[in-house]
Design an enzyme around this catalytic site. Structure first.
Site, PDB file in Angstrom:
ATOM      1  N   ALA A  39      17.706  -3.994  26.875  1.00 42.10           N
ATOM      2  CA  ALA A  39      17.959  -4.151  25.442  1.00 42.10           C
ATOM      3  C   ALA A  39      16.685  -4.394  24.630  1.00 42.10           C
ATOM      4  O   ALA A  39      16.771  -4.659  23.436  1.00 42.10           O
ATOM      5  CB  ALA A  39      18.934  -5.310  25.237  1.00 42.10           C
TER       6      ALA A  39
ATOM      7  N   ASN B 169      19.654 -11.598  29.843  1.00 37.54           N
ATOM      8  CA  ASN B 169      18.946 -10.863  30.903  1.00 37.54           C
ATOM      9  C   ASN B 169      17.515 -10.535  30.492  1.00 37.54           C
ATOM     10  O   ASN B 169      16.594 -10.568  31.307  1.00 37.54           O
ATOM     11  CB  ASN B 169      19.676  -9.540  31.193  1.00 37.54           C
TER      12      ASN B 169
ATOM     13  N   HIS C 277      16.701  -9.123  19.468  1.00 36.46           N
ATOM     14  CA  HIS C 277      15.699  -9.727  20.366  1.00 36.46           C
ATOM     15  C   HIS C 277      14.328  -9.538  19.742  1.00 36.46           C
ATOM     16  O   HIS C 277      13.944  -8.410  19.403  1.00 36.46           O
ATOM     17  CB  HIS C 277      15.701  -9.042  21.736  1.00 36.46           C
TER      18      HIS C 277
HETATM   19  N1  LIG Z   1      18.882  -5.787  31.404  1.00 33.37           N
HETATM   20  C1  LIG Z   1      19.481  -5.809  30.234  1.00 33.37           C
HETATM   21  O1  LIG Z   1      18.851  -5.746  29.163  1.00 33.37           O
HETATM   22  C2  LIG Z   1      20.980  -5.893  30.195  1.00 33.37           C
HETATM   23  C3  LIG Z   1      21.612  -5.635  28.986  1.00 33.37           C
HETATM   24  C4  LIG Z   1      22.999  -5.645  28.975  1.00 33.37           C
HETATM   25  C5  LIG Z   1      23.728  -5.965  30.111  1.00 33.37           C
HETATM   26  N2  LIG Z   1      23.075  -6.266  31.257  1.00 33.37           N
HETATM   27  C6  LIG Z   1      23.830  -6.634  32.463  1.00 33.37           C
HETATM   28  O2  LIG Z   1      24.322  -5.476  33.110  1.00 33.37           O
HETATM   29  C7  LIG Z   1      25.536  -5.793  33.805  1.00 33.37           C
HETATM   30  C8  LIG Z   1      26.616  -4.769  33.446  1.00 33.37           C
HETATM   31  O3  LIG Z   1      26.877  -4.787  32.059  1.00 33.37           O
HETATM   32  P1  LIG Z   1      28.199  -4.070  31.484  1.00 33.37           P
HETATM   33  O4  LIG Z   1      28.172  -4.270  30.007  1.00 33.37           O
HETATM   34  O5  LIG Z   1      28.343  -2.702  32.031  1.00 33.37           O
HETATM   35  O6  LIG Z   1      29.326  -5.029  32.110  1.00 33.37           O
HETATM   36  P2  LIG Z   1      30.933  -4.866  32.079  1.00 33.37           P
HETATM   37  O7  LIG Z   1      31.476  -6.250  32.019  1.00 33.37           O
HETATM   38  O8  LIG Z   1      31.342  -3.870  31.049  1.00 33.37           O
HETATM   39  O9  LIG Z   1      31.238  -4.253  33.522  1.00 33.37           O
HETATM   40  C9  LIG Z   1      30.862  -4.901  34.712  1.00 33.37           C
HETATM   41  C10 LIG Z   1      31.715  -4.358  35.868  1.00 33.37           C
HETATM   42  O10 LIG Z   1      31.156  -4.866  37.085  1.00 33.37           O
HETATM   43  C11 LIG Z   1      32.222  -5.317  37.929  1.00 33.37           C
HETATM   44  N3  LIG Z   1      31.687  -6.386  38.792  1.00 33.37           N
HETATM   45  C12 LIG Z   1      31.346  -7.657  38.431  1.00 33.37           C
HETATM   46  N4  LIG Z   1      30.883  -8.341  39.499  1.00 33.37           N
HETATM   47  C13 LIG Z   1      30.927  -7.480  40.552  1.00 33.37           C
HETATM   48  C14 LIG Z   1      30.583  -7.597  41.919  1.00 33.37           C
HETATM   49  N5  LIG Z   1      30.113  -8.752  42.427  1.00 33.37           N
HETATM   50  N6  LIG Z   1      30.756  -6.525  42.722  1.00 33.37           N
HETATM   51  C15 LIG Z   1      31.235  -5.354  42.237  1.00 33.37           C
HETATM   52  N7  LIG Z   1      31.603  -5.190  40.938  1.00 33.37           N
HETATM   53  C16 LIG Z   1      31.447  -6.239  40.112  1.00 33.37           C
HETATM   54  C17 LIG Z   1      33.296  -5.803  36.972  1.00 33.37           C
HETATM   55  O11 LIG Z   1      34.572  -5.789  37.591  1.00 33.37           O
HETATM   56  C18 LIG Z   1      33.184  -4.782  35.833  1.00 33.37           C
HETATM   57  O12 LIG Z   1      34.009  -3.660  36.053  1.00 33.37           O
HETATM   58  C19 LIG Z   1      25.899  -7.242  33.388  1.00 33.37           C
HETATM   59  O13 LIG Z   1      25.496  -8.151  34.395  1.00 33.37           O
HETATM   60  C20 LIG Z   1      25.085  -7.448  32.140  1.00 33.37           C
HETATM   61  O14 LIG Z   1      24.772  -8.814  31.923  1.00 33.37           O
HETATM   62  C21 LIG Z   1      21.721  -6.208  31.327  1.00 33.37           C
END
Ligand SMILES: NC(=O)c1ccc[n+]([C@@H]2O[C@H](COP(=O)([O-])OP(=O)(O)OC[C@H]3O[C@@H](n4cnc5c(N)ncnc54)[C@H](O)[C@@H]3O)[C@@H](O)[C@H]2O)c1
Length: 244
Positions: free
Chosen positions: A111, A167, A195
């Site tokens: 992000a 994150n 951010h």
């Molecule tokens: N690096 C960045 O800048 C950044 C930005 C946004 C989101 N993220 C992270 O990326 C990840 C995904 O984001 P999203 O918006 O797609 O999330 P989301 O909530 O839309 O989807 C996450 C999916 O992962 C599944 N899941 C959760 N824990 C699991 C596990 N241990 N094993 C298998 N499946 C699992 C859930 O059931 C869900 O379907 C999150 O952890 C979020 O915090 C990072």
């Protein structure tokens, strides 16, 4: 490339929409795979045997639970839940394993922006990194009537308090190698995920502010963050790399 995605949420949706080489999905809640036209595997082992590169788009816990196995199996891994790398010992163990067996770890800019500046500036020395995050109160899950400072401290503490919204603080911490100064604000008037990164070093100073539209599928996740793994995957196949 045969790509597999762990986590069938907002980020997976963007990757599957934009890349035709996603061949496997894995989710702890298998029902979440239903809306995707890609095979969903019941076990991590079967999933791993179908792919060359794993995209983790699930949760910090998923990184801790699966990353050693993914890298140990010689599969490259792109990690979105950077918060899962906050523990220094775990991070070093994982990075050392990757070094030893040649499986690559990719961490997209998510992000934020400015990772290119950090990489170059670090060569001469960075002395200070600060990140200020502002999100809507509901997105952060707090009550507020006006702009309110809800957290001040380190990236390690920030990710514990807001594991789905900070994150990028861990990303900047890992990228700079510094103790990043973090402030998180909740604001009822703000409907973007904002951010602002401030850097100081031998190169001079830099301020990078990104005002992100939230993803429609998951407002905690910025739309840009969901696009960033697509950009990284595209760049792996590109002969010309600009700003990389
Ligand atoms: N690096 C960045 O800048 C950044 C930005 C946004 C989101 N993220 C992270 O990326 C990840 C995904 O984001 P999203 O918006 O797609 O999330 P989301 O909530 O839309 O989807 C996450 C999916 O992962 C599944 N899941 C959760 N824990 C699991 C596990 N241990 N094993 C298998 N499946 C699992 C859930 O059931 C869900 O379907 C999150 O952890 C979020 O915090 C990072």
């Amino acid at each position: 490339m045969k790509i597999g995605i762990i986590g069938c949420g907002a980020i997976a949706r963007e990757i599957v929409t934009r890349r035709s080489d996603v061949v496997a999905l894995y989710d702890i809640e298998p029902d979440r795979c239903r809306n995707f036209d890609v095979p969903c595997y019941p076990s991590l082992d079967e999933f791993l045997s179908a792919v060359d590169l794993v995209v983790e788009a699930a949760s910090p816990k998923a990184v801790r639970d699966y990353a050693m196995k993914v890298i140990g199996n010689g599969k490259d891994m792109l990690i979105m839940s950077v918060g899962g790398l906050v523990d220094r010992d775990f991070r070093e163990e994982l990075f050392n394993l990757s070094e030893r067996n040649g499986a690559k770890i990719y961490i997209p800019s998510g992000a934020v922006g400015g990772l290119d500046i950090i990489r170059a500036a670090k060569i001469a020395g960075l002395s200070r990194a600060r990140i200020t995050t502002t999100k809507n109160c509901k997105t952060l899950g707090v009550e507020c009537e006006s702009r309110t400072l809800v957290f001040k401290g380190s990236a390690e503490e920030a990710i514990k308090k807001f594991p789905k919204s900070t994150n990028v603080t861990v990303l900047v911490m890992i990228a700079t190698g510094l103790d990043v100064e973090v402030e998180v604000y909740a604001d009822p008037e703000v409907h973007e995920n904002v951010h602002s990164i401030y850097l100081e070093g031998e190169f001079g100073t830099a301020t990078i502010e990104v005002r992100n539209r939230p993803s429609e599928m998951n407002p905690k996740t910025s739309y840009l963050a969901a696009l960033s793994p697509v950009a990284l995957l595209d760049s792996l196949e590109s002969n010309v790399r600009i700003g990389a």
